[in-house]
Design a protein around this motif. Structure first.
Motif, PDB file in Angstrom:
ATOM      1  N   GLY A  43      67.396  10.160 105.823  1.00 45.27           N
ATOM      2  CA  GLY A  43      67.190  10.178 107.270  1.00 45.27           C
ATOM      3  C   GLY A  43      68.477  10.126 108.058  1.00 45.27           C
ATOM      4  N   SER A  44      69.597  10.328 107.383  1.00 40.59           N
ATOM      5  CA  SER A  44      70.875  10.232 108.109  1.00 40.59           C
ATOM      6  C   SER A  44      71.229  11.528 108.828  1.00 40.59           C
ATOM      7  CB  SER A  44      71.990   9.875 107.131  1.00 40.59           C
ATOM      8  OG  SER A  44      72.058  10.871 106.117  1.00 40.59           O
ATOM      9  N   GLY A  45      70.502  12.614 108.521  1.00 46.47           N
ATOM     10  CA  GLY A  45      70.751  13.880 109.218  1.00 46.47           C
ATOM     11  C   GLY A  45      71.453  14.913 108.352  1.00 46.47           C
ATOM     12  N   LYS A  46      71.475  14.692 107.027  1.00 45.07           N
ATOM     13  CA  LYS A  46      72.157  15.626 106.105  1.00 45.07           C
ATOM     14  C   LYS A  46      71.495  17.008 106.147  1.00 45.07           C
ATOM     15  CE  LYS A  46      71.156  13.251 102.395  1.00 45.07           C
ATOM     16  NZ  LYS A  46      70.322  12.178 102.915  1.00 45.07           N
ATOM     17  N   SER A  47      70.158  16.998 105.923  1.00 42.83           N
ATOM     18  CA  SER A  47      69.445  18.295 105.885  1.00 42.83           C
ATOM     19  C   SER A  47      69.501  18.977 107.238  1.00 42.83           C
ATOM     20  CB  SER A  47      67.995  18.090 105.459  1.00 42.83           C
ATOM     21  OG  SER A  47      67.958  17.653 104.121  1.00 42.83           O
ATOM     22  N   SER A  48      69.407  18.140 108.312  1.00 41.53           N
ATOM     23  CA  SER A  48      69.462  18.739 109.661  1.00 41.53           C
ATOM     24  C   SER A  48      70.795  19.438 109.870  1.00 41.53           C
ATOM     25  CB  SER A  48      69.288  17.655 110.730  1.00 41.53           C
ATOM     26  OG  SER A  48      68.028  17.051 110.571  1.00 41.53           O
ATOM     27  N   LEU A  49      71.868  18.818 109.406  1.00 42.26           N
ATOM     28  CA  LEU A  49      73.188  19.445 109.525  1.00 42.26           C
ATOM     29  C   LEU A  49      73.237  20.735 108.697  1.00 42.26           C
ATOM     30  CD1 LEU A  49      76.137  19.438 110.495  1.00 42.26           C
ATOM     31  CD2 LEU A  49      76.704  17.974 108.553  1.00 42.26           C
TER      32      LEU A  49
END
Lengths: 229, 414
Positions: A43-49
């Motif tokens: 949920g840290s935003g890896k995939s979103s990045l």
């Protein structure tokens, strides 16, 4: 070395009653032929990045530059064209099209791009499959293959149009240790043999150990001090 | 085959049962559409044919569409005084100068005309009286403009020429009075002129009213009986193309001045009824295909729901939204095309079955068949409607598929 993929102040915010910031002001330069792993807690935003870098998503603010091109000025179709020509994706679940054979799955991006004749595309697909040791499986359907074989087909499909960058989202997340090592070697080999850039999101420490660079993400921001617990 | 088409075909062939159900809906829809519409259209054509064949295409009568304008009104059109309740001058009935007018009508292309003098008379036989319509005709001309000769069951129209005191009567009247060829009846005109006449022909038109009241005699004899020497009060006209009747009638009316009534104008009520009937028929048969299109909508919606992950992958690969839309529209087109082709074949079979049904109408000796319209228009209409329904049914799922955002799906799948 020149940056093949860059993020300049990239922000991705989901609007709603409670706005959520997925990626918060990320600045990043990834060089040609570099093997980069993006790591961080769930949920840290890896995939979103990764989706932003892969032009699947559009930043709320900031810019993503691919091969020197500012992609913020592109519309949906133009972004799709860039993905087709310059990017390849590998996902945790192989995401092969179940009704198509291995060969047809690898042919899909080439047929969509339409630069190669049918025979040339088949020859290239066969070469890719043989390179990854699955040439004999080309007539089979995905459900007839093991998890590792499916992921190798997915890699072959991602490489079909000779992309500049491979974006991988947890490519070994669903594989046993032998298959994981195999996928890691293939991706590592790509960066060295063909100067293809690989950007992978992973939780797998041994996979990340093979990378040239590891980028930590916490709460949507780059935190290079982060180490897997 | 294009990439989108091959993906569409793969989707359909990998879901054989659902595809077959959708196809069956379209096939049944097209087959019933075809059978019902060809039956309805055939019966309409049959009705129109009977209407056109059994009546004059144009009838010119010694009437005017509106009352004649009074000379005073013509002379002082803007006069301050309005003259009303003026009794018009008594007109001698009949078409004035009919020979010249008939010659003009006969000079027009694509038509045949015959003069008639129609009046009332009382036919007396064995003390029984019956009011009839007495039509004075020229047999050689009348044969060209009516089906009377074909409908003659005894004697002939030509016999009138050989026997100036001959009369041709309907089968209904013959049966009612027990008359047959050679019977002599007494014919009395309204003026009181009376003449014995010999039955030289019997016809059967199939219309009870006509068969009981219509009689034919020589024009000269009718003129004498009705005391209208050298007069006729009707031209009966048949056209090569009956659907030109309205235009030709207007032209004749403009030229001769008398009311010229086409069969289209005379049957306007019937024709508007046929139009309503056609609208009802197409609404009903279209409903069958609309129901079938719900089956296609259901199948394609299910495929879209099942294929969201594949759609995300295709989009991540670089497929455009329109490529995705096109895949699902092509699926609708494939179902529509195959469904139409098989449906037309099944419909043809159904039409052959309907055409083979035989029945007898009471009082008619010949065996009747259901009238069917075999024209290409019927097939084209059924196939086109099925294809449009299929495309419409696939449009919504296709649009939804095109709008799917890959990131939403990939996040959900991860």
């Amino acid at each position: 070395m020149s940056a093949v993929l860059s993020a300049a102040g990239v922000v991705r915010r989901l609007s709603g009653e409670v706005p959520v910031t997925l990626v918060d002001g990320v600045n990043l330069d990834i060089e040609r032929g570099e093997f980069v792993c993006i790591m961080g807690p769930s949920g840290s935003g890896k995939s979103s990045l990764l989706y932003l870098l892969g032009l699947l998503d559009v930043p709320t603010a900031g810019r993503v530059l691919l091969d020197g091109d500012d992609t913020s000025r592109y519309g949906e179709d133009e972004l799709a064209n860039r993905r087709l020509e310059k990017l390849g994706f590998i996902f945790q679940f192989h995401f092969l099209l179940a009704e198509f054979t291995v060969m047809e799955n690898v042919l899909l991006p080439m047929r969509r791009l339409g630069k190669l004749s049918d025979d040339s595309a088949r020859t290239r697909a066969r070469e890719l499959l043989e390179r990854f040791g699955i040439g004999a499986q080309s007539a089979k359907r995905p459900h007839q293959l093991s998890g590792g074989e499916r992921q190798r087909v997915a890699i072959a499909r991602a490489l079909a149009n000779e992309p500049l960058v491979i974006l991988a989202d947890e490519p070994t997340g669903n594989l046993d240790s032998v298959s994981s090592a195999n996928v890691r070697q293939i991706l590592r080999g790509l960066t060295r043999e063909t100067a293809t850039t690989v950007v992978a999101v992973t939780h797998d420490g041994s996979f990340a150990a093979a990378a040239d660079r590891r980028i930590g993400i916490v709460d949507g921001k780059i935190d290079n001090a982060w180490r897997p617990g | 085959m294009g990439l989108q088409s091959s993906i569409a075909l793969t989707h359909l062939t990998s879901r054989r049962r659902q595809t077959l159900v959708s196809l069956s809906c379209v096939v049944l829809g097209v087959a019933f559409f075809l059978a019902v519409s060809s039956l309805m259209s055939g019966s309409e054509r049959d009705f129109l044919k009977r209407l056109v064949d059994n009546s004059a295409h144009i009838t010119v009568s010694d009437e005017f569409r509106s009352a004649a304008v009074q000379p005073a009104a013509l002379r002082w059109a803007d006069g301050a005084v309005h003259i009303s309740h003026v009794k018009p001058k008594t007109e001698t009935r009949g078409i004035r100068g009919y020979r010249q007018k008939l010659a003009f009508v006969e000079s027009l292309p694509g038509l045949r005309a015959a003069p008639m003098l129609v009046g009332s008379a009382v036919l007396t036989f064995a003390g029984r009286e019956h009011g009839v319509t007495l039509s004075g005709i020229v047999p050689s001309k009348m044969k060209n403009v009516s089906t009377i000769e074909e409908k003659t069951v005894a004697g002939s129209l030509d016999a009138l020429s050989a026997n100036p005191n001959g009369i041709v009567i309907g089968k209904g009247l013959a049966d009612k009075f027990g008359l047959w060829l050679g019977s002599t009846v007494s014919v009395t005109a309204p003026s009181g002129v009376n003449r014995p006449m010999k039955v030289v022909g019997v016809f059967r038109m199939g219309n009870a009213s006509v068969d009981e009241t219509q009689t034919f005699t020589l024009l000269k004899r009718a003129q004498m009986l009705l005391e209208r020497p050298n007069r006729v009060n009707r031209f009966v006209i048949q056209l090569t193309d009956p659907y030109q009747a309205r235009v030709v009638a207007q032209r004749i009316e403009r030229a001769v001045g008398y009311k010229s009534l086409s069969w289209i104008e005379a049957s306007e009520d019937f024709l508007s009824l046929l139009l309503i009937r056609r609208i009802i028929m197409y609404s009903v048969v279209s409903a069958i295909l609309i129901v079938a299109s719900f089956g296609i909508y259901n199948t394609l919606s299910t495929i879209v729901m099942e294929k969201t992950r594949d759609i995300a992958i295709l989009k991540s690969m670089g497929f455009h939204s329109r490529d995705i839309r096109r895949i699902f529209l092509i699926e609708g087109v494939i179902i529509g095309l195959i469904g139409s082709a098989v449906g037309v074949a099944c419909g043809l079979g159904l039409m052959r079955v309907l055409a083979s049904i035989q029945f007898k109408i009471p009082g008619v000796t010949e065996t009747q068949h259901l009238p069917l319209d075999w024209s290409v228009t019927q097939y084209a209409l059924a196939a086109a409607f099925a294809l449009i329904s299929c495309i419409a049914a696939s449009y919504l799922p296709a649009r939804r598929a095109g709008r799917l955002h890959p990131v939403d799906i990939l996040r959900g799948a991860a």
